[in-house]
Design a protein around this motif. Structure first.
Motif: not given
Length: 86
Positions: A53-58, A62-66
């Motif tokens: 449960r940690r935060a991730h930067a946008a 990965p490109g497809a997820h973005a």
């Protein structure tokens, strides 16, 4: 995060430990936070650094997820909800 006094711990140990089994709880003394009580599993996740449960930067996506994320944000901005999917 729930809070209990150290007196609550003495009087209601079951309630306090039940709450701590679900999430960390703060134990206060004289209205000041003094301790945090948590499950052993939660402690181990924190200690090992494997807590998922940690935060991730946008920008780290990965490109497809973005692209999917951007599309979903755009739909929400246009007033379309999650249930509006075909």
């Amino acid at each position: 995060m729930r809070q209990f006094t150290t007196g609550d711990l003495n009087k209601q140990v079951g309630d306090v430990t039940d709450a701590a089994s679900r999430e960390p709880v703060v134990l206060t003394r004289h209205n000041k936070p003094r301790f945090v009580l948590m499950s052993y599993e939660h402690y181990e996740r924190l200690r090992s650094g494997t807590d998922p449960r940690r935060a991730h930067a946008a920008s780290d996506m990965p490109g497809a997820h973005a692209e999917l994320f951007g599309d979903a944000i755009e739909r929400l901005a246009n007033g379309e909800g999650y249930d509006d999917e075909p």
